[in-house]
Design a protein around this motif. Structure first.
Motif, short mmCIF file in Angstrom:
data_model
loop_
_atom_site.label_atom_id
_atom_site.label_comp_id
_atom_site.label_asym_id
_atom_site.label_seq_id
_atom_site.Cartn_x
_atom_site.Cartn_y
_atom_site.Cartn_z
N ALA A 1 0.79 35.60 6.56
CA ALA A 1 0.71 36.92 5.67
C ALA A 1 2.01 37.13 5.19
O ALA A 1 2.19 37.72 3.89
N LYS A 2 3.23 36.89 5.72
CA LYS A 2 4.40 37.44 5.28
C LYS A 2 4.91 36.39 3.86
O LYS A 2 5.11 37.12 2.98
N LEU A 3 4.33 35.29 4.07
CA LEU A 3 4.72 34.29 3.01
C LEU A 3 3.78 34.71 1.67
O LEU A 3 4.11 34.29 0.67
N THR A 4 2.60 34.92 1.88
CA THR A 4 1.59 35.28 0.82
C THR A 4 1.94 36.22 0.19
O THR A 4 1.90 36.35 -1.12
N LYS A 5 2.74 37.57 0.89
CA LYS A 5 3.06 38.56 0.12
C LYS A 5 4.42 38.03 -1.00
O LYS A 5 4.65 38.91 -1.67
N CYS A 6 4.88 36.96 -0.42
CA CYS A 6 5.90 36.55 -1.25
C CYS A 6 5.53 35.43 -2.41
O CYS A 6 6.29 34.72 -3.13
N GLY A 7 4.08 35.46 -2.56
CA GLY A 7 3.80 34.49 -3.48
C GLY A 7 3.19 33.23 -3.19
O GLY A 7 2.72 32.36 -3.82
N ALA A 8 3.32 32.84 -1.67
CA ALA A 8 2.82 31.42 -1.43
C ALA A 8 1.33 31.39 -1.23
O ALA A 8 0.78 32.73 -1.10
N GLN A 9 0.69 30.37 -1.29
CA GLN A 9 -0.50 30.22 -1.43
C GLN A 9 -1.18 29.30 0.06
O GLN A 9 -0.63 28.25 0.06
N LEU A 10 -2.30 29.47 0.67
CA LEU A 10 -2.67 28.80 1.80
C LEU A 10 -3.44 27.63 0.90
O LEU A 10 -4.09 27.75 -0.13
N VAL A 11 -3.22 26.50 1.27
CA VAL A 11 -3.77 25.21 0.56
C VAL A 11 -5.25 25.04 1.04
O VAL A 11 -6.03 24.93 0.42
N GLY A 12 -5.52 25.25 2.43
CA GLY A 12 -6.86 24.89 2.91
C GLY A 12 -6.98 26.24 3.71
O GLY A 12 -7.26 27.33 3.31
N GLU A 13 -6.84 26.11 5.03
CA GLU A 13 -7.25 26.95 6.00
C GLU A 13 -6.41 26.71 7.23
O GLU A 13 -5.82 25.57 7.44
N VAL A 14 -6.33 27.78 8.04
CA VAL A 14 -5.48 27.50 9.28
C VAL A 14 -6.62 26.89 10.45
O VAL A 14 -7.61 27.68 10.33
N VAL A 15 -6.03 25.98 10.92
CA VAL A 15 -7.04 25.15 11.83
C VAL A 15 -6.47 25.08 13.18
O VAL A 15 -5.24 25.14 13.15
N GLN A 16 -7.44 25.11 14.08
CA GLN A 16 -6.93 24.70 15.53
C GLN A 16 -7.13 23.21 15.92
O GLN A 16 -8.11 22.66 15.61
N TYR A 17 -5.97 22.70 16.29
CA TYR A 17 -6.20 21.05 16.68
C TYR A 17 -6.29 21.26 18.26
O TYR A 17 -5.32 21.62 19.10
N GLU A 18 -7.28 20.89 18.94
CA GLU A 18 -7.68 21.06 20.32
C GLU A 18 -6.91 22.09 20.95
O GLU A 18 -7.08 23.23 20.30
N ASN A 19 -6.18 22.10 22.03
CA ASN A 19 -5.61 23.49 22.83
C ASN A 19 -4.26 23.08 22.66
O ASN A 19 -3.57 23.67 23.47
N SER A 20 -3.75 22.66 21.51
CA SER A 20 -2.29 22.21 21.32
C SER A 20 -1.79 22.91 20.34
O SER A 20 -0.69 23.77 20.26
N TYR A 21 -2.22 23.21 18.99
CA TYR A 21 -1.75 23.77 17.84
C TYR A 21 -2.64 24.44 16.94
O TYR A 21 -4.03 23.97 16.96
N ARG A 22 -2.26 25.45 16.12
CA ARG A 22 -2.82 25.86 15.32
C ARG A 22 -2.11 25.47 13.86
O ARG A 22 -0.81 25.69 14.14
N LEU A 23 -2.75 25.09 12.76
CA LEU A 23 -1.85 24.58 11.92
C LEU A 23 -2.46 24.73 10.29
O LEU A 23 -3.54 25.07 10.33
N CYS A 24 -1.37 25.00 9.39
CA CYS A 24 -1.92 24.97 7.86
C CYS A 24 -0.87 24.50 6.97
O CYS A 24 0.41 23.99 7.30
N TYR A 25 -1.19 24.25 5.96
CA TYR A 25 -0.42 24.09 4.75
C TYR A 25 -0.30 25.29 3.69
O TYR A 25 -1.38 25.80 3.53
N ILE A 26 0.92 25.57 3.21
CA ILE A 26 0.87 26.49 2.26
C ILE A 26 1.80 25.83 1.21
O ILE A 26 2.59 25.00 1.20
N ARG A 27 1.52 26.39 -0.14
CA ARG A 27 2.38 26.17 -1.31
C ARG A 27 3.09 27.38 -1.69
O ARG A 27 2.77 28.44 -1.64
#
Length: 158
Positions: free
Chosen positions: A108-134
């Motif tokens: 949310a903070k970075l999109t306010k600065c103009g960043a864009q989410l590449v795909g979506e925020v996803v959960q990998y097993e019970n370890s991580y939530r991950l995403c890519y942004i531009r």
């Protein structure tokens, strides 16, 4: 027995158009500006193979002091190619991954600065939530939030 061993990784370098914009972007993520200056001279060109060069650099450091990004703006010679908009599966592609405390808040903070989410925020097993942004200048940034054993970590940090 050999005495030649890897000691550490000092930094990753990213070539940018605007140091000011890129410093601001990585500051939003939580990095600090460690130093800024101009590198030029025959010795520098001998390292890079570019001959005569003039480069303004800024060194950014993570809060723990262990990781650094060297942001480079080439004044001379001119930039010859641009890989910023290539897909993530391109050969030689560069992505920097940061572990953050709250991925939703950071996105949310970075999109306010103009960043864009590449795909979506996803959960990998019970370890991580991950995403890519531009981010600034189309740079690809990975964000990770550790979620496994989160309750255990919070108890130990009290």
């Amino acid at each position: 027995m050999t005495k030649n061993k890897l000691l550490r990784m000092d930094n990753v370098s990213i070539v940018v158009e605007s140091l000011d914009d890129t410093i601001s972007f990585f500051s939003e993520i939580g990095m600090k500006l460690e130093g800024r200056g101009t590198i030029e001279g025959e010795w520098a060109g001998r390292i890079t193979g570019l001959g005569s060069q003039r480069v303004e650099i800024a060194m950014m450091v993570t809060p723990d002091g262990h990781s650094r990004l060297e942001l480079s703006k080439f004044i001379t010679p001119p930039i010859l190619s641009d890989h910023r908009t290539t897909p993530v599966n391109s050969l030689g592609y560069l992505r920097v991954m940061f572990t953050v405390e709250d991925i939703d808040e950071m996105v949310a903070k970075l999109t306010k600065c103009g960043a864009q989410l590449v795909g979506e925020v996803v959960q990998y097993e019970n370890s991580y939530r991950l995403c890519y942004i531009r981010g600034t200048e189309g740079l690809l940034i990975g964000l990770a939030e550790e979620i496994g054993n989160k309750g255990v970590k919070e108890v130990h940090n009290r």
